[in-house]
Motif scaffolding. Structure first.
Motif, PDB file in Angstrom:
ATOM      1  N   UNK A   1       1.280  -6.713  -1.389  1.00  0.00           N
ATOM      2  CA  UNK A   1       2.488  -7.349  -0.881  1.00  0.00           C
ATOM      3  C   UNK A   1       3.588  -6.328  -0.618  1.00  0.00           C
ATOM      4  N   UNK A   2       3.600  -5.245  -1.392  1.00  0.00           N
ATOM      5  CA  UNK A   2       4.552  -4.173  -1.097  1.00  0.00           C
ATOM      6  C   UNK A   2       4.261  -3.519   0.232  1.00  0.00           C
ATOM      7  N   UNK A   3       2.971  -3.226   0.470  1.00  0.00           N
ATOM      8  CA  UNK A   3       2.577  -2.558   1.714  1.00  0.00           C
ATOM      9  C   UNK A   3       2.704  -3.478   2.918  1.00  0.00           C
ATOM     10  N   UNK A   4       2.391  -4.751   2.727  1.00  0.00           N
ATOM     11  CA  UNK A   4       2.358  -5.695   3.841  1.00  0.00           C
ATOM     12  C   UNK A   4       3.727  -6.308   4.126  1.00  0.00           C
ATOM     13  N   UNK A   5       4.549  -6.470   3.103  1.00  0.00           N
ATOM     14  CA  UNK A   5       5.815  -7.179   3.255  1.00  0.00           C
ATOM     15  C   UNK A   5       7.030  -6.258   3.232  1.00  0.00           C
ATOM     16  N   UNK A   6       7.171  -5.482   2.175  1.00  0.00           N
ATOM     17  CA  UNK A   6       8.397  -4.708   1.968  1.00  0.00           C
ATOM     18  C   UNK A   6       8.466  -3.485   2.876  1.00  0.00           C
ATOM     19  N   UNK A   7       7.387  -2.713   2.939  1.00  0.00           N
ATOM     20  CA  UNK A   7       7.410  -1.451   3.691  1.00  0.00           C
ATOM     21  C   UNK A   7       7.728  -1.650   5.176  1.00  0.00           C
ATOM     22  N   UNK A   8       7.113  -2.619   5.878  1.00  0.00           N
ATOM     23  CA  UNK A   8       7.457  -2.790   7.295  1.00  0.00           C
ATOM     24  C   UNK A   8       8.926  -3.132   7.528  1.00  0.00           C
ATOM     25  N   UNK A   9       9.487  -4.005   6.681  1.00  0.00           N
ATOM     26  CA  UNK A   9      10.894  -4.381   6.849  1.00  0.00           C
ATOM     27  C   UNK A   9      11.806  -3.181   6.587  1.00  0.00           C
ATOM     28  N   UNK A  10      11.548  -2.471   5.508  1.00  0.00           N
ATOM     29  CA  UNK A  10      12.350  -1.293   5.190  1.00  0.00           C
ATOM     30  C   UNK A  10      12.252  -0.244   6.298  1.00  0.00           C
TER      31      UNK A  10
ATOM     32  N   UNK B   1      -1.391  -1.351   8.898  1.00  0.00           N
ATOM     33  CA  UNK B   1      -1.517  -0.622  10.165  1.00  0.00           C
ATOM     34  C   UNK B   1      -0.807  -1.385  11.275  1.00  0.00           C
ATOM     35  N   UNK B   2      -1.089  -2.694  11.369  1.00  0.00           N
ATOM     36  CA  UNK B   2      -0.393  -3.479  12.394  1.00  0.00           C
ATOM     37  C   UNK B   2       1.102  -3.570  12.083  1.00  0.00           C
ATOM     38  N   UNK B   3       1.452  -3.466  10.796  1.00  0.00           N
ATOM     39  CA  UNK B   3       2.870  -3.432  10.430  1.00  0.00           C
ATOM     40  C   UNK B   3       3.560  -2.185  10.936  1.00  0.00           C
ATOM     41  N   UNK B   4       2.838  -1.064  10.923  1.00  0.00           N
ATOM     42  CA  UNK B   4       3.389   0.181  11.473  1.00  0.00           C
ATOM     43  C   UNK B   4       3.631   0.039  12.967  1.00  0.00           C
ATOM     44  N   UNK B   5       2.685  -0.579  13.659  1.00  0.00           N
ATOM     45  CA  UNK B   5       2.866  -0.852  15.089  1.00  0.00           C
ATOM     46  C   UNK B   5       4.112  -1.699  15.320  1.00  0.00           C
ATOM     47  N   UNK B   6       4.255  -2.769  14.533  1.00  0.00           N
ATOM     48  CA  UNK B   6       5.409  -3.654  14.687  1.00  0.00           C
ATOM     49  C   UNK B   6       6.716  -2.922  14.409  1.00  0.00           C
ATOM     50  N   UNK B   7       6.694  -2.010  13.450  1.00  0.00           N
ATOM     51  CA  UNK B   7       7.894  -1.248  13.115  1.00  0.00           C
ATOM     52  C   UNK B   7       8.402  -0.456  14.313  1.00  0.00           C
TER      53      UNK B   7
ATOM     54  N   UNK C   1       9.446  -9.871  11.718  1.00  0.00           N
ATOM     55  CA  UNK C   1       9.466 -10.864  10.650  1.00  0.00           C
ATOM     56  C   UNK C   1       8.354 -11.896  10.837  1.00  0.00           C
ATOM     57  N   UNK C   2       8.062 -12.235  12.094  1.00  0.00           N
ATOM     58  CA  UNK C   2       6.942 -13.146  12.343  1.00  0.00           C
ATOM     59  C   UNK C   2       5.640 -12.519  11.852  1.00  0.00           C
ATOM     60  N   UNK C   3       5.467 -11.212  12.134  1.00  0.00           N
ATOM     61  CA  UNK C   3       4.273 -10.500  11.650  1.00  0.00           C
ATOM     62  C   UNK C   3       4.235 -10.488  10.120  1.00  0.00           C
TER      63      UNK C   3
END
Length: 374
Positions: free
Chosen positions: A186-195, A135-141, A150-152
């Motif tokens: 790790x896919x949801x937390x790492x890969x998805x936000x970057x992509x 969820x916070x990754x979506x915000x960062x995106x 990347x820090x997140x």
């Protein structure tokens, strides 16, 4: 694919990633982009709900069976609940924040999620909590730069990895199940936000560049139209004067004929840069024709008059390798002008009047200025 093509593809991909990582982030996009303003209240509401969820999770953990066993843990949970209430209230009552507010919320969310997860004694339950980082990754995106994203990602991945190791050491879940959960988490937390961020910023950059003139970097007609409407609305609310200024390079065809189109392009760029520098933060500038520019500025009558009077001197320099002059036409709309009553149609009227003034200056021999009021 041949070897040279593979090398070119790798170089292009690396360049794209580097541009993405180094690109300055527009933290005000939701306010600056006219089409985005309507969704700002929706985003504020959703982020308020997101904060409420974080606070609710901390509250139920505090009163439930997984409550922290230490005084420090209980204190941290209470701080998270109180902090979530304050932040949630801000989202629902204050305007959409700028860079500092967005970064502060991102840090608050990540630290709050990490604290809540680490304080859960049952590491198996904590693993499920790691998905909240998505969820916070979506915000960062959507709202922070690639560097902050990347820090997140590094922080969220580190906490998730730590919980995975602790869950394995606890021994309540078999290694195969932990490995399966690790893949998903790790896919949801790492890969998805970057992509998602890379895709979103690429689309955003394309949309932004479609508003710009590729040669000068100024607004093109499409981008200038939206920017002028914003400036018009702002000047009307603040009861400021508005001025429309048309600038045209004199005898530009002769520049191309004598010096070539490459040198002609340099003259167009030079004129654009000097006009943009002269206008500064007072307004917006666009290239609306081959050698024609439109600037719209707002402010008090005196400062607008000073800016207009200084345009020809700011642009023309006889020491240039290819010296040129400009013809300038301007129209001023005082704060009390009846033209404001025409709404956005006044923009078209003022632009036409400024264009007419420019042609009067050109008809008088060029290298001059004509100004009027409406």
């Amino acid at each position: 694919m041949s070897s040279p093509e593979r090398v070119h593809s790798r170089n292009t991909s690396w360049r794209t990633l580097k541009e993405w990582f180094d690109e300055p982030h527009d933290y005000e996009w939701i306010s600056n982009q006219r089409s985005s303003r309507a969704i700002a209240p929706i985003f504020r509401g959703l982020l308020g709900v997101m904060t409420a969820i974080l606070g609710s999770g901390a509250f139920f953990k505090l009163i439930g069976p997984d409550t922290p066993t230490t005084t420090a843990g209980k204190f941290l949970s209470v701080c998270m609940v109180i902090g979530s209430l304050i932040v949630m209230t801000c989202w629902f009552t204050l305007p959409f924040p700028g860079r500092r507010g967005l970064l502060a919320f991102g840090i608050f969310a990540d630290l709050g999620i990490a604290s809540a997860i680490i304080l859960v004694p049952d590491r198996d339950s904590a693993l499920f909590g790691c998905i909240i980082f998505a969820i916070s990754g979506t915000f960062a995106t959507l709202f922070v730069s690639a560097r902050w994203l990347m820090a997140h990602v590094i922080f969220a991945t580190s906490i998730t990895t730590l919980i995975l190791v602790l869950a394995y050491q606890q021994g309540t879940v078999d290694p195969t199940t932990i490995a399966a959960r690790a893949t998903v988490l790790l896919g949801a937390v790492t890969v998805v936000p970057i992509f998602s961020h890379l895709t979103w910023r690429t689309l955003y950059r394309d949309a932004r560049d479609s508003d710009r003139d590729p040669l000068t970097g100024l607004f093109n007609r499409r981008g200038l139209e939206a920017a002028v409407i914003n400036l018009f609305d702002s000047a009307r609310v603040q009861e400021k004067c508005l001025a429309f200024i048309v600038v045209d390079i004199d005898k530009f065809k002769m520049v191309n004929d004598l010096h070539g189109h490459s040198e002609g392009d340099q003259v167009i760029i030079r004129t654009a840069n000097r006009l943009k520098t002269h206008i500064g933060n007072q307004g917006v500038v666009g290239r609306v024709g081959g050698e024609e520019y439109l600037a719209v500025i707002s402010g008090c009558h005196e400062e607008i008059g000073t800016l207009i009077d200084g345009i020809t001197a700011a642009i023309s320099d006889h020491s240039d390798l290819v010296p040129t002059t400009v013809s300038v036409g301007a129209v001023i709309m005082p704060a009390g002008s009846k033209a404001w009553a025409g709404g956005s149609s006044a923009i078209s009227v003022a632009s036409n009047v400024a264009d007419s003034m420019m042609y009067q200056a050109k008809a008088a021999g060029g290298n001059g200025l004509r100004v009027t009021e409406i």
